[in-house]
Design a protein around this motif. Structure first.
Motif, PDB file in Angstrom:
ATOM      1  N   SER A  79     -12.508   7.458  12.473  1.00 56.46           N
ATOM      2  CA  SER A  79     -12.507   6.496  13.576  1.00 56.46           C
ATOM      3  C   SER A  79     -11.067   6.218  13.982  1.00 56.46           C
ATOM      4  CB  SER A  79     -13.210   5.206  13.152  1.00 56.46           C
ATOM      5  OG  SER A  79     -12.478   4.582  12.118  1.00 56.46           O
ATOM      6  N   ILE A  80     -10.940   5.384  15.018  1.00 62.67           N
ATOM      7  CA  ILE A  80      -9.601   5.017  15.475  1.00 62.67           C
ATOM      8  C   ILE A  80      -9.226   3.686  14.836  1.00 62.67           C
ATOM      9  CG2 ILE A  80      -8.259   4.287  17.495  1.00 62.67           C
ATOM     10  CD1 ILE A  80     -10.036   6.160  19.159  1.00 62.67           C
ATOM     11  N   CYS A  81      -8.023   3.620  14.316  1.00 65.69           N
ATOM     12  CA  CYS A  81      -7.600   2.334  13.751  1.00 65.69           C
ATOM     13  C   CYS A  81      -6.215   1.977  14.267  1.00 65.69           C
ATOM     14  CB  CYS A  81      -7.611   2.372  12.230  1.00 65.69           C
ATOM     15  SG  CYS A  81      -6.208   3.226  11.525  1.00 65.69           S
ATOM     16  N   TRP A  82      -5.792   0.768  13.998  1.00 66.90           N
ATOM     17  CA  TRP A  82      -4.505   0.285  14.511  1.00 66.90           C
ATOM     18  C   TRP A  82      -3.602  -0.071  13.354  1.00 66.90           C
ATOM     19  CZ3 TRP A  82      -1.743  -4.488  15.190  1.00 66.90           C
ATOM     20  CH2 TRP A  82      -0.745  -4.426  16.175  1.00 66.90           C
ATOM     21  N   MET A  83      -2.410   0.500  13.402  1.00 73.36           N
ATOM     22  CA  MET A  83      -1.437   0.324  12.318  1.00 73.36           C
ATOM     23  C   MET A  83      -0.192  -0.350  12.860  1.00 73.36           C
ATOM     24  SD  MET A  83      -2.148   1.999   9.442  1.00 73.36           S
ATOM     25  CE  MET A  83      -2.656   3.518   8.682  1.00 73.36           C
ATOM     26  N   SER A  84       0.507  -1.050  12.020  1.00 71.52           N
ATOM     27  CA  SER A  84       1.784  -1.626  12.420  1.00 71.52           C
ATOM     28  C   SER A  84       2.625  -1.768  11.154  1.00 71.52           C
ATOM     29  CB  SER A  84       1.526  -2.986  13.071  1.00 71.52           C
ATOM     30  OG  SER A  84       2.728  -3.582  13.439  1.00 71.52           O
ATOM     31  N   HIS A  85       3.232  -0.654  10.724  1.00 73.86           N
ATOM     32  CA  HIS A  85       4.003  -0.728   9.469  1.00 73.86           C
ATOM     33  C   HIS A  85       5.067   0.350   9.436  1.00 73.86           C
ATOM     34  CE1 HIS A  85       2.032   2.792   7.210  1.00 73.86           C
ATOM     35  NE2 HIS A  85       1.477   2.783   8.387  1.00 73.86           N
ATOM     36  N   SER A  86       6.107   0.076   8.642  1.00 70.02           N
ATOM     37  CA  SER A  86       7.031   1.169   8.357  1.00 70.02           C
ATOM     38  C   SER A  86       7.028   1.434   6.858  1.00 70.02           C
ATOM     39  CB  SER A  86       8.439   0.851   8.876  1.00 70.02           C
ATOM     40  OG  SER A  86       8.916  -0.306   8.264  1.00 70.02           O
ATOM     41  N   ASP A  87       6.739   0.388   6.055  1.00 70.44           N
ATOM     42  CA  ASP A  87       6.633   0.608   4.607  1.00 70.44           C
ATOM     43  C   ASP A  87       5.305   1.282   4.303  1.00 70.44           C
ATOM     44  OD1 ASP A  87       8.961  -0.696   4.358  1.00 70.44           O
ATOM     45  OD2 ASP A  87       8.129  -2.567   3.583  1.00 70.44           O
ATOM     46  N   LEU A  88       5.289   2.022   3.190  1.00 72.40           N
ATOM     47  CA  LEU A  88       3.998   2.578   2.780  1.00 72.40           C
ATOM     48  C   LEU A  88       3.923   2.717   1.273  1.00 72.40           C
ATOM     49  CD1 LEU A  88       4.939   5.784   2.421  1.00 72.40           C
ATOM     50  CD2 LEU A  88       4.496   5.780   4.858  1.00 72.40           C
ATOM     51  N   ILE A  89       2.703   2.821   0.794  1.00 75.46           N
ATOM     52  CA  ILE A  89       2.506   2.997  -0.646  1.00 75.46           C
ATOM     53  C   ILE A  89       2.798   4.461  -0.958  1.00 75.46           C
ATOM     54  CG2 ILE A  89       0.835   2.914  -2.543  1.00 75.46           C
ATOM     55  CD1 ILE A  89      -0.682   0.758  -0.966  1.00 75.46           C
ATOM     56  N   SER A  90       3.758   4.682  -1.900  1.00 75.03           N
ATOM     57  CA  SER A  90       4.071   6.073  -2.240  1.00 75.03           C
ATOM     58  C   SER A  90       3.426   6.453  -3.567  1.00 75.03           C
ATOM     59  CB  SER A  90       5.579   6.273  -2.301  1.00 75.03           C
ATOM     60  OG  SER A  90       6.142   5.306  -3.151  1.00 75.03           O
ATOM     61  N   GLU A  91       3.036   5.440  -4.329  1.00 74.37           N
ATOM     62  CA  GLU A  91       2.389   5.720  -5.610  1.00 74.37           C
ATOM     63  C   GLU A  91       1.357   4.627  -5.853  1.00 74.37           C
ATOM     64  OE1 GLU A  91       5.599   6.871  -8.386  1.00 74.37           O
ATOM     65  OE2 GLU A  91       4.266   5.972  -9.883  1.00 74.37           O
ATOM     66  N   ILE A  99      -3.462   8.133  25.304  1.00 76.51           N
ATOM     67  CA  ILE A  99      -3.095   7.065  26.237  1.00 76.51           C
ATOM     68  C   ILE A  99      -2.682   5.811  25.462  1.00 76.51           C
ATOM     69  CG2 ILE A  99      -4.020   5.441  27.964  1.00 76.51           C
ATOM     70  CD1 ILE A  99      -5.674   7.727  29.090  1.00 76.51           C
ATOM     71  N   LEU A 100      -3.510   5.458  24.463  1.00 77.25           N
ATOM     72  CA  LEU A 100      -3.207   4.248  23.690  1.00 77.25           C
ATOM     73  C   LEU A 100      -1.895   4.397  22.924  1.00 77.25           C
ATOM     74  CD1 LEU A 100      -6.804   3.397  22.460  1.00 77.25           C
ATOM     75  CD2 LEU A 100      -5.473   2.197  24.180  1.00 77.25           C
ATOM     76  N   ASN A 101      -1.666   5.596  22.401  1.00 79.36           N
ATOM     77  CA  ASN A 101      -0.415   5.808  21.682  1.00 79.36           C
ATOM     78  C   ASN A 101       0.782   5.787  22.610  1.00 79.36           C
ATOM     79  OD1 ASN A 101      -1.068   5.840  19.039  1.00 79.36           O
ATOM     80  ND2 ASN A 101      -1.752   7.954  19.069  1.00 79.36           N
ATOM     81  N   THR A 123      -4.171   5.323  15.541  1.00 76.90           N
ATOM     82  CA  THR A 123      -4.179   6.592  14.831  1.00 76.90           C
ATOM     83  C   THR A 123      -5.600   6.880  14.350  1.00 76.90           C
ATOM     84  OG1 THR A 123      -3.106   7.852  13.086  1.00 76.90           O
ATOM     85  CG2 THR A 123      -3.538   5.546  12.613  1.00 76.90           C
ATOM     86  N   TYR A 124      -5.784   8.102  13.880  1.00 79.07           N
ATOM     87  CA  TYR A 124      -7.105   8.478  13.372  1.00 79.07           C
ATOM     88  C   TYR A 124      -7.187   8.119  11.902  1.00 79.07           C
ATOM     89  CZ  TYR A 124      -7.777  11.188  17.599  1.00 79.07           C
ATOM     90  OH  TYR A 124      -7.928  11.567  18.897  1.00 79.07           O
ATOM     91  N   LEU A 125      -8.289   7.487  11.554  1.00 77.73           N
ATOM     92  CA  LEU A 125      -8.490   7.081  10.166  1.00 77.73           C
ATOM     93  C   LEU A 125      -9.567   7.963   9.552  1.00 77.73           C
ATOM     94  CD1 LEU A 125      -8.064   4.739   8.043  1.00 77.73           C
ATOM     95  CD2 LEU A 125     -10.114   3.740   9.026  1.00 77.73           C
ATOM     96  N   ALA A 144      -8.677   6.006   1.729  1.00 75.46           N
ATOM     97  CA  ALA A 144      -8.568   6.348   3.159  1.00 75.46           C
ATOM     98  C   ALA A 144      -7.203   6.942   3.458  1.00 75.46           C
ATOM     99  CB  ALA A 144      -8.771   5.085   4.003  1.00 75.46           C
ATOM    100  N   LYS A 145      -7.144   7.742   4.511  1.00 75.04           N
ATOM    101  CA  LYS A 145      -5.851   8.288   4.936  1.00 75.04           C
ATOM    102  C   LYS A 145      -5.789   8.397   6.451  1.00 75.04           C
ATOM    103  CE  LYS A 145      -7.183  13.113   4.656  1.00 75.04           C
ATOM    104  NZ  LYS A 145      -6.962  14.431   4.178  1.00 75.04           N
ATOM    105  N   THR A 146      -4.557   8.526   6.980  1.00 78.04           N
ATOM    106  CA  THR A 146      -4.351   8.829   8.394  1.00 78.04           C
ATOM    107  C   THR A 146      -3.413  10.028   8.434  1.00 78.04           C
ATOM    108  OG1 THR A 146      -2.341   7.538   8.724  1.00 78.04           O
ATOM    109  CG2 THR A 146      -4.404   6.327   8.930  1.00 78.04           C
ATOM    110  N   PRO A 147      -3.236  10.651   9.610  1.00 78.91           N
ATOM    111  CA  PRO A 147      -2.373  11.826   9.638  1.00 78.91           C
ATOM    112  C   PRO A 147      -0.968  11.546   9.092  1.00 78.91           C
ATOM    113  CG  PRO A 147      -3.562  11.612  11.708  1.00 78.91           C
ATOM    114  CD  PRO A 147      -3.873  10.391  10.906  1.00 78.91           C
ATOM    115  N   GLN A 148      -0.484  10.317   9.259  1.00 82.67           N
ATOM    116  CA  GLN A 148       0.880  10.034   8.796  1.00 82.67           C
ATOM    117  C   GLN A 148       0.943   9.335   7.457  1.00 82.67           C
ATOM    118  OE1 GLN A 148       3.967   7.936  11.039  1.00 82.67           O
ATOM    119  NE2 GLN A 148       3.152   8.947  12.837  1.00 82.67           N
ATOM    120  N   THR A 149      -0.161   8.730   7.050  1.00 82.81           N
ATOM    121  CA  THR A 149      -0.147   7.931   5.821  1.00 82.81           C
ATOM    122  C   THR A 149      -1.210   8.454   4.864  1.00 82.81           C
ATOM    123  OG1 THR A 149       0.530   6.048   7.159  1.00 82.81           O
ATOM    124  CG2 THR A 149      -0.255   5.542   4.964  1.00 82.81           C
TER     125      THR A 149
END
Ligand code: XMP
Length: 603
Positions: free
Chosen positions: A128-140, A516-518, A109-111, A149-154
């Protein structure tokens, strides 16, 4: 509980890539140790620790019984960097909130970094491009923290304490896949933990190690197996500096599945270097034993055993008492995996593959083992090789697996297939060598596909999100299974060949690299039977020809994780055009899979 005096400790919460941190620190000359998650603040205080890494892990911080950090460690004033689970742990333990995300974020994803002035981000690109592997996330975020830092989904992809040197990052900086990962780690150790870089001194290494070799071997005789690769050639050259010509026998065994003209070339190099080289052409012996063998483990076992038999014969001939072996650090970096993995019975987290090329040999032959470069990493071996005057072809040589072409020709091996593979591999090497990928080669597969997995519709659905409507999407599932990594284990699964066309245009040449990577990440993540994805480069697949060629080229530092080399269209076209000229090749594919989910080799 902490054994030596590490400057950095890596607290192990059961993440897959804990060793990558250790490798990274080692390369910088910084001592580090992997310690279990239940280490106490008192144990840490007793040592002069400069920084703490909290690793990733396969747990959810909000589940009962999951590994937690002794909270007093946060107050020690020692810089802390939490990654993935470690990041979520910081948030949860210091008063923030972690929740299950609506959809996981697996893959590339894009960081976007918010504050480039922070010492953690010195010389880092904002995007830059970074690699994520999570379903949990910090909500607060916890009180007294800010988002960095942020990504489009996080939205909260990175956090930082405003009063203490504590950082948390959701993405994996320790894997090859994250573009700026190593630089960020570098910034953490030097700018935040204030470690001092210790340059490795090749001259003093040569002096010390050659004295050691001499002191051990004295007037005895040693034998050394040399493949032509950088590790074994370097160890032979280093030993030859202090041993007499007839004290050191270098043995090169041609197993018949070497690359085109490889053994001839290797022998020429060794002769020029003045080494006492014995060339054993064991092609017939190997091919006879490999005849009709299809399984990868079986091939490896046969090759390993035959190699040992021949080597044993040679050692006896020269009456050797010592075996000089080119073990290097990544072969032995393995240490006890921690407590965290026991919680859910996960015994193997982090260990994807370990190689011991001639394991068991010294005991069997009653030889004393000498391993002069066992504390070095590949890049150090290359420095040493250059210093010892090895030719560039050796010092910069890409690594080759011991079983050579036997693991790159799928299915049974015969002389016809070896020839076609050697020719194809030669073309791939010729075209890709100037680009210096970490490793690059051809794989020869039968031009055969299966159709009974019932996954084609699911594949088409996923791919349709990446291409324009009405595009042709045609999946081919290769009949040969290959090795990949699913969860924590190696798994035999299938390779997906994918044709994507619209209006006569091969859509692989039009997709951007992150798509492609995604795409490969989503397919291998969602479809359990698939571990690899290969783009069909040829316009069509000619079913009348017996074989196809898959090209594998990867970028990696540690070979534990890897990304496919993202080649330009002209290079891919050149590869396709040249390989398609080989008469028995029905199509050419380019492997676009990261490790994980695919390993670098196919079997
Ligand atoms: P994998 O396939 O596990 O490969 O991603 C990682 C690195 O190890 C090399 N490799 C081998 N080397 N004997 C070796 O000496 C083997 O059986 C073997 N299998 C894989 C591979 O080429 C890559 O560099």
């Amino acid at each position: 509980m902490i054994n030596n005096n590490p400057e950095i400790i890596i607290i192990d919460f059961g993440g897959q890539y804990v060793f990558n941190f250790k490798r990274f620190f080692f390369e910088l000359g910084i001592s580090s140790e992997i310690v279990p998650y239940n280490i106490t603040s008192e144990e840490i205080m007793a040592k002069n620790i400069k920084g703490i890494i909290l690793s990733g892990g396969p747990y959810s911080v909000y589940d009962p019984g999951t590994p937690k950090l002794d909270k007093k460690i946060y107050d020690l004033g020692i810089p802390i960097l939490g990654i993935c689970y470690g990041n979520q742990l910081i948030a949860e333990q210091l008063g923030g909130k972690v929740e299950k995300g609506q959809q996981g974020e697996y893959g590339f994803t894009y960081l976007e970094i918010s504050n480039l002035k922070d010492p953690l981000f010195t010389n880092i690109k904002q995007k830059s491009i970074c690699w994520m592997s999570h379903s949990d996330l910090i909500s607060e975020i916890p009180p007294d923290f800010e988002i960095i830092a942020k990504t489009p989904q996080t939205e909260i992809a990175g956090i930082k304490s405003l009063s203490r040197p504590i950082y948390g990052l959701q993405w994996h900086i320790e894997v090859t896949h994250s573009e700026e990962g190593e630089k960020i780690l570098n910034n953490f150790v030097f700018n935040i933990a204030k470690c001092k870089k210790k340059e490795w001194n090749v001259d003093s290494f040569i002096k010390k190690s050659s004295t050691e070799i001499k002191n051990i071997i004295k007037d005895g005789t040693a034998i050394c197996a040399v493949s032509g690769g950088v590790d074994s050639s370097t160890v032979a050259m280093l030993s030859s500096k202090v041993l007499k010509y007839d004290q050191l026998y270098c043995v090169h065994i041609n197993n018949g599945v070497m690359r085109k003209n490889e053994s001839e070339q290797v022998i020429k190099w060794y002769k020029n270097l003045g080494l006492n080289i014995r060339y054993i052409d064991a092609t017939n012996e190997f091919l006879k034993k490999l005849d009709g063998i299809t399984g990868s483990d079986e091939k490896r076992k046969i090759i390993g055993k035959t190699f040992i038999d021949i080597f044993e014969r040679e050692a006896k001939k020269v009456n050797a008492q010592f075996l000089i072996q080119a073990t290097i650090m990544p072969d032995i970096i393995e240490s006890t995996r921690g407590e965290a993995n026991k919680i859910k019975g996960k015994k193997h987290g982090g260990i994807i593959k370990i190689h011991h090329n001639v394991g068991g040999l010294p005991e069997k032959m009653g030889l004393r083992l000498v391993e002069p470069i066992k504390n070095l990493f590949k890049y150090q071996v290359r420095i040493l090789a250059r210093k010892l005057g090895l030719p560039k072809e050796i010092s910069e040589r890409q690594p080759q697996p011991g079983p050579a072409g036997a693991v790159r020709i799928l299915g049974p091996i015969n002389t016809e297939k070896i020839k076609i593979w050697q020719e194809s591999n030669h073309i791939v090497e010729k075209i890709l060598k100037p680009l210096h990928p970490s490793q690059y080669f051809a794989i020869l597969l039968p031009n055969k596909y299966i159709n009974n997995l019932n996954i084609n519709n699911e594949i088409k659905n996923i791919v349709s999100n990446f291409v324009e409507p009405e595009s042709l999407i045609e999946p081919f599932i290769f009949s040969s299974q290959t090795i990949g990594v699913k969860g924590d284990e190696r798994a035999y699964r299938y390779t997906l060949g994918l044709k994507m066309m619209k209006n006569g245009v091969n859509l692989w040449f039009t997709l951007n690299s992150i798509d492609i990577l995604n795409l490969q990440g989503i397919i291998t993540g969602r479809i359990n039977q698939i571990v690899r994805i290969a783009a069909l480069l040829s316009d069509n697949l000619d079913y009348n020809k017996p074989y196809v060629i898959l090209i594998r080229s990867v970028e990696t530092k540690d070979f534990m994780t890897a990304t496919p080399t993202l080649l330009k269209k002209e290079i891919l076209m050149k590869l396709k055009n040249e390989l398609n000229k080989i008469p028995s090749i029905g199509a050419v594919f380019y492997d676009y899979t990261t490790k994980p989910s695919a390993t670098i080799e196919y079997i």
